[in-house]
Design a protein around this motif. Structure first.
Motif, mmCIF file in Angstrom:
data_model
loop_
_atom_site.group_PDB
_atom_site.id
_atom_site.type_symbol
_atom_site.label_atom_id
_atom_site.label_comp_id
_atom_site.label_asym_id
_atom_site.label_seq_id
_atom_site.Cartn_x
_atom_site.Cartn_y
_atom_site.Cartn_z
ATOM 1 N N LYS A 253 0.900 -1.171 0.250
ATOM 2 C CA LYS A 253 -0.127 -0.048 -0.190
ATOM 3 C C LYS A 253 0.768 1.204 0.063
ATOM 4 O O LYS A 253 0.653 2.141 -0.806
ATOM 5 N N GLU A 254 1.941 1.148 0.789
ATOM 6 C CA GLU A 254 2.782 2.374 0.871
ATOM 7 C C GLU A 254 3.615 2.829 -0.507
ATOM 8 O O GLU A 254 3.911 3.947 -1.063
ATOM 9 N N THR A 255 4.073 1.582 -1.196
ATOM 10 C CA THR A 255 4.586 1.565 -2.513
ATOM 11 C C THR A 255 3.628 2.246 -3.611
ATOM 12 O O THR A 255 3.878 3.083 -4.169
ATOM 13 N N LEU A 256 2.284 1.728 -3.439
ATOM 14 C CA LEU A 256 1.327 2.428 -4.306
ATOM 15 C C LEU A 256 0.867 3.647 -4.158
ATOM 16 O O LEU A 256 0.905 4.683 -4.955
ATOM 17 N N GLN A 257 1.152 4.231 -2.738
ATOM 18 C CA GLN A 257 0.837 5.514 -2.568
ATOM 19 C C GLN A 257 1.935 6.485 -2.938
ATOM 20 O O GLN A 257 1.703 7.612 -3.556
ATOM 21 N N GLU A 258 3.309 5.892 -2.920
ATOM 22 C CA GLU A 258 4.211 6.925 -3.300
ATOM 23 C C GLU A 258 4.225 6.737 -4.843
ATOM 24 O O GLU A 258 4.770 8.097 -5.152
ATOM 25 N N LEU A 259 3.958 5.704 -5.609
ATOM 26 C CA LEU A 259 4.184 6.054 -7.095
ATOM 27 C C LEU A 259 2.845 6.941 -7.612
ATOM 28 O O LEU A 259 2.905 7.734 -8.435
ATOM 29 N N SER A 260 1.724 6.866 -6.829
ATOM 30 C CA SER A 260 0.546 7.624 -7.203
ATOM 31 C C SER A 260 0.963 9.148 -6.807
ATOM 32 O O SER A 260 0.643 9.997 -7.519
ATOM 33 N N ASN A 261 1.516 9.511 -5.713
ATOM 34 C CA ASN A 261 2.000 10.853 -5.252
ATOM 35 C C ASN A 261 2.764 11.506 -6.287
ATOM 36 O O ASN A 261 2.856 12.494 -6.716
ATOM 37 N N LYS A 262 3.950 10.541 -6.944
ATOM 38 C CA LYS A 262 4.773 11.088 -7.819
ATOM 39 C C LYS A 262 4.375 11.247 -9.021
ATOM 40 O O LYS A 262 4.614 12.183 -9.832
ATOM 41 N N ALA A 263 3.233 10.657 -9.596
ATOM 42 C CA ALA A 263 2.522 10.571 -10.753
ATOM 43 C C ALA A 263 1.790 11.878 -10.696
ATOM 44 O O ALA A 263 1.538 12.787 -11.535
ATOM 45 N N GLU A 264 1.260 12.158 -9.494
ATOM 46 C CA GLU A 264 0.098 13.244 -9.339
ATOM 47 C C GLU A 264 0.972 14.561 -9.461
ATOM 48 O O GLU A 264 0.550 15.482 -10.088
ATOM 49 N N LYS A 265 2.107 14.632 -8.862
ATOM 50 C CA LYS A 265 2.979 15.868 -8.654
ATOM 51 C C LYS A 265 3.288 16.193 -10.288
ATOM 52 O O LYS A 265 3.365 17.217 -10.595
ATOM 53 N N THR A 266 3.604 15.105 -10.903
ATOM 54 C CA THR A 266 4.103 15.476 -12.638
ATOM 55 C C THR A 266 3.017 16.045 -13.121
ATOM 56 O O THR A 266 3.222 17.065 -13.898
ATOM 57 N N VAL A 267 1.659 15.494 -12.959
ATOM 58 C CA VAL A 267 0.724 16.125 -13.839
ATOM 59 C C VAL A 267 0.136 17.512 -13.459
ATOM 60 O O VAL A 267 -0.014 18.417 -14.182
ATOM 61 N N SER A 268 0.290 17.614 -12.167
ATOM 62 C CA SER A 268 -0.072 19.058 -11.344
ATOM 63 C C SER A 268 1.038 19.957 -11.852
ATOM 64 O O SER A 268 0.578 21.284 -12.051
ATOM 65 N N GLU A 269 2.268 19.669 -12.057
ATOM 66 C CA GLU A 269 3.270 20.664 -12.398
ATOM 67 C C GLU A 269 2.864 20.984 -13.821
ATOM 68 O O GLU A 269 3.023 22.168 -14.237
ATOM 69 N N PHE A 270 2.785 20.164 -14.565
ATOM 70 C CA PHE A 270 2.370 20.303 -16.027
ATOM 71 C C PHE A 270 1.065 21.279 -16.183
ATOM 72 O O PHE A 270 1.206 22.129 -16.975
ATOM 73 N N LYS A 271 0.227 21.014 -15.503
ATOM 74 C CA LYS A 271 -1.056 21.859 -15.442
ATOM 75 C C LYS A 271 -0.878 23.074 -14.925
ATOM 76 O O LYS A 271 -1.200 24.014 -15.334
ATOM 77 N N ARG A 272 -0.023 23.207 -14.024
ATOM 78 C CA ARG A 272 0.315 24.637 -13.479
ATOM 79 C C ARG A 272 1.168 25.446 -14.537
ATOM 80 O O ARG A 272 0.777 26.768 -14.528
ATOM 81 N N ASP A 273 2.277 24.954 -15.005
ATOM 82 C CA ASP A 273 3.189 25.716 -15.811
ATOM 83 C C ASP A 273 2.942 25.708 -17.296
ATOM 84 O O ASP A 273 3.218 26.949 -17.896
ATOM 85 N N VAL A 274 2.042 24.945 -17.570
ATOM 86 C CA VAL A 274 1.675 24.974 -19.078
ATOM 87 C C VAL A 274 0.370 26.002 -19.305
ATOM 88 O O VAL A 274 -0.588 25.657 -18.930
ATOM 89 N N LYS A 275 0.338 27.068 -20.334
ATOM 90 C CA LYS A 275 -0.488 27.649 -20.620
ATOM 91 C C LYS A 275 -1.056 27.510 -22.026
ATOM 92 O O LYS A 275 -2.038 28.361 -22.507
ATOM 93 N N ASP A 276 -0.476 26.810 -22.725
ATOM 94 C CA ASP A 276 -0.773 26.651 -24.209
ATOM 95 C C ASP A 276 -1.932 25.834 -24.559
ATOM 96 O O ASP A 276 -2.367 24.932 -24.120
ATOM 97 N N PHE A 277 -2.875 26.673 -25.098
ATOM 98 C CA PHE A 277 -4.187 26.028 -25.425
ATOM 99 C C PHE A 277 -4.296 24.866 -26.171
ATOM 100 O O PHE A 277 -5.198 24.050 -25.848
ATOM 101 N N LEU A 278 -3.274 24.520 -26.799
ATOM 102 C CA LEU A 278 -3.083 23.462 -27.527
ATOM 103 C C LEU A 278 -2.944 22.082 -26.676
ATOM 104 O O LEU A 278 -3.335 20.983 -26.819
#
Length: 724
Positions: free
Chosen positions: A577-602
């Motif tokens: 469960k801890e391994t799954l949580q760690e992988l999920s958090n790292k993946a969520e961080k990657t998507v959130s950073e992309f969503k925050r930094d990218v403003k291109d409408f494409l």
């Protein structure tokens, strides 16, 4: 002063002549390369049971024209002193090698487009005519010494045969575009007929039906192959006869030289002893190069001497079919390709063009008539010999065939379908002999057997674990909140790669089990990628597939997911469960950073996301789905979690691989005569490699999805949700 000038001139000449033996070695090396390429074609033809020997290596192109130009240096060298017997013989062998090479070039015309044919045939014509002009100039200039010109008759004969070979090749080249149009039209008609027959049959094809279908399309592709059609044509048959005759001329010249001079070592040229090497490699080249044209000649004669060929009884043998002259007639009637404003000049050029092309039409008819006459004479001479061997073969097989018929009739077994109706022939061609047709079918069996020997054993073991395709809908839950307004769609390979990454990151999993799963999925991804590429015709999911490919490189080679060491994560001694949580958090961080930094409408369209973000979104959703299931179910051990994910992977793989029969069918339906044989070969190989997988899948009940829906994992998930 004059003496000094003479000495200076001699010194300069000696320095110029010094490298000639090295140049002779270079000529010999070029001749050897051509000889090896012709030998490679013969070896490949025998190995694949294509006794008409296709041109796969030695073909009409700039590379081999250059090598031939180098090997022809002796005949075009007007100033070299070459009066010894071995020198004259080397010159004659150069011309004979060129004639043999042209005969080997003939089938390669079928692999070229119209522009390539024009450029390569023009280049060959310039080379041959240059050689002929140079030899004729030398004969005229040295006419006072013709009585001392050794091998003069053989030299003239070699020149004539070389020119005839060029005429045969040009005649065939003129026919190729029209022939291809006819074959393409016929191929499309036969494809439609075969497709209509398949629609009448059951939609779910068995392995035996798939095998019969592949054979059917293989016969169509092989018999419509432009190289095969040229190889069995009248001009190619005549070219084979010329190659045999010119080889006999060289043999006669070698034997006569040996009888007169008792040695092959006498040379008087500046090329010195390298002349012996040139003669040796030219002789080897002629010997090896004669194999292919001679076998094509024999194959065409054998077709005519077979029972299928005898039915015509030589009727209309000298008829000139339309495709031989159609291109010249079209050029004759068509307008000029240049824009000329003056009407008088246009009329003058058009009136000039018509008689010239009319002359070439007559020449073409004469060449074809002569070629057909050569074939008739060949059949007349060879028919008794071929018939004798055919009858001997029938006597040997009579008892075996009789016993086989009794056994088949007693057991009530079905015989193999008749594939002769799928043979593509040009107008005026006789039906292929049954033995030739059987050889073509046997080629399919051999390819399928090669595939059977390459079956993925680990993947088969993994597929046996799948249940009822539940994993297709369970790997991603709609209860997991989205990280973006729009969710990227899934392809087959992305969840497989993500689930495998999670599985090998779980703690307390043996290295042996992790490596086995990794190898099994790797074997499965070969088929999955093949299916995705074939069925994703609109290329909508290219970026999603690229994300899976990029992730898999890191997982398979380095056990890393986005620079996170999966092996290190599995050794931390924590719970799944801890391994799954760690992988999920790292993946969520990657998507959130992309969503925050990218403003291109494409980037609002998830199909345009970077591959790293697409892979992270998949990891986030799958990890969250598994965590939700852990909350609902009883706690699982690490081994239990690994087994559960393995079954889920097997379910997704099995669902994807149900598309294999459709992919095999699509490959067979490829509508291109130049690439049809290659596509059908891929289908046959794929059938052999997946035969046991198909047997496993056919033992289970598959959802009744439309074939277009079954191609996509998202459609499977929608169907499963509606079914539930």
């Amino acid at each position: 002063m004059a003496c000094t000038d003479d000495n200076f001139g001699k010194d300069v000449q000696n320095h110029l002549d010094a490298p000639m033996p090295w140049i002779g070695m270079y000529i010999a090396a070029a001749s050897l390369i051509c000889s090896l390429a012709m030998a490679a074609d013969a070896f490949h033809g025998f190995r694949s049971n294509k006794f008409w020997l296709p041109s796969n290596y030695f073909s009409l192109n700039a590379t081999f024209l250059t090598f031939l130009a180098v090997s022809l240096k002796l005949p075009v060298d007007l100033t070299a002193r070459m009066w010894a017997g071995i020198d004259r013989l080397a010159k004659v062998s150069s011309l004979i090698l060129m004639s043999t090479a042209i005969g080997n070039f003939m089938p390669s015309l079928g692999s070229m487009n119209d522009k390539e044919i024009l450029m390569n045939v023009t280049a060959l014509g310039i080379l041959v005519l240059t050689v002929i002009v140079n030899v004729c100039v030398q004969i005229v200039q040295m006419r006072r010494f013709l009585d001392r010109r050794i091998m003069f008759v053989e030299e003239i004969v070699a020149l004539i045969f070389m020119f005839l070979q060029l005429v045969m090749l040009v005649s065939s080249a003129i026919t190729v575009p029209t022939m291809k149009k006819y074959l393409k039209s016929k191929y499309r008609e036969m494809l439609k007929m075969a497709s209509d027959e398949e629609q009448v049959e059951r939609k779910k094809l068995t392995i035996d039906q798939l095998r019969a279908m592949v054979k059917k399309y293989w016969v169509m592709a092989e018999t419509s192959c432009p190289q095969f059609v040229i190889a069995r044509s009248a001009t190619c048959t005549a070219s084979g006869v010329i190659c045999l005759l010119i080889a006999l001329v060289l043999a006669e010249a070698l034997l006569r030289m040996l009888m007169v001079y008792k040695t092959f070592r006498r040379t008087a040229s500046y090329y010195d002893s390298s002349t012996i090497g040139i003669l040796l490699f030219h002789s080897i080249g002629v010997t090896l190069g004669t194999i292919a044209p001679a076998l094509r000649w024999y194959t065409a004669i054998n077709f005519k001497c077979s029972e299928e060929g005898k039915r015509s009884a030589f009727k209309d043998e000298l008829k000139i079919e339309k495709y031989w002259t159609q291109m010249l007639v079209e050029w004759k009637e068509s307008p000029l390709p240049w824009h000329i404003r003056d009407r008088k000049w246009r009329k003058l050029l058009h009136n000039t063009k018509r008689p010239i092309l009319s002359f070439f039409v007559r020449v073409q008819i004469l060449v074809v008539l002569a070629s057909k006459l050569v074939r008739i004479i060949s059949v007349f001479i060879m028919s008794p010999i071929i018939s004798f061997f055919h009858n001997m073969g029938k006597l040997e097989n009579a008892s075996y065939s009789s016993g086989s018929r009794v056994q088949v009739s007693e057991l009530g077994l079905n015989t193999e379908p008749d594939f002769s109706r799928y043979v593509l022939l040009l107008e005026g061609e006789v039906q292929l002999p049954q033995k030739t047709l059987q050889n073509i079918c046997n080629q399919v069996d051999k390819v399928i057997q090669i595939g059977e020997m390459q079956q993925p054993k680990k993947l088969i073991k993994l597929i046996k674990l799948f249940g009822d395709f539940r994993g297709v809908s369970e790997f991603d839950s709609s209860k997991v909140p989205s990280l973006h307004v729009h969710e990227p769609p899934n392809c087959w390979s992305l969840p497989l790669v993500t689930l495998t990454s999670i599985s090998i990151a779980l703690p307390n999993i043996s290295t042996r089990n992790a490596n086995w799963l990794l190898s099994s999925v790797n074997e499965g991804l070969f088929f999955v990628k093949f299916i995705e590429k074939c069925l994703d015709s609109n290329r909508d999911l290219v970026n999603i597939r690229n994300a899976a490919n990029v992730v898999w490189v890191g997982v398979e080679l380095y056990r890393k997911w986005h620079d996170n060491d999966l092996k290190e994560m599995s050794l931390k001694g924590r719970k799944s469960k801890e391994t799954l949580q760690e992988l999920s958090n790292k993946a969520e961080k990657t998507v959130s950073e992309f969503k925050r930094d990218v403003k291109d409408f494409l980037m609002e369209d998830p199909l345009n996301w970077p591959v790293k973000v697409i892979a992270a979104n998949s990891m986030y959703r799958i990890c969250r789905t598994i965590l939700l299931d852990l909350e609902d179910d009883c706690p699982l051990t690490d081994e239990g979690m690994f087994e559960r994910l393995t079954v889920m992977i097997a379910d997704i793989l099995a669902a994807c691989l149900t598309n294999l029969p459709r992919v095999i069918t699509i490959k067979c339906h490829r509508n291109a005569i130049n690439h049809g044989a290659k596509a059908v070969r891929q289908a046959a190989l794929l059938l052999g490699e997946s035969q046991e997988i198909l047997q496993i899948l056919q033992q289970h009940r598959t959802p009744s999805l439309d074939p277009d829906q079954a191609a996509y994992i998202e459609k499977w998930r929608t169907f499963r949700e509606q079914e539930n």
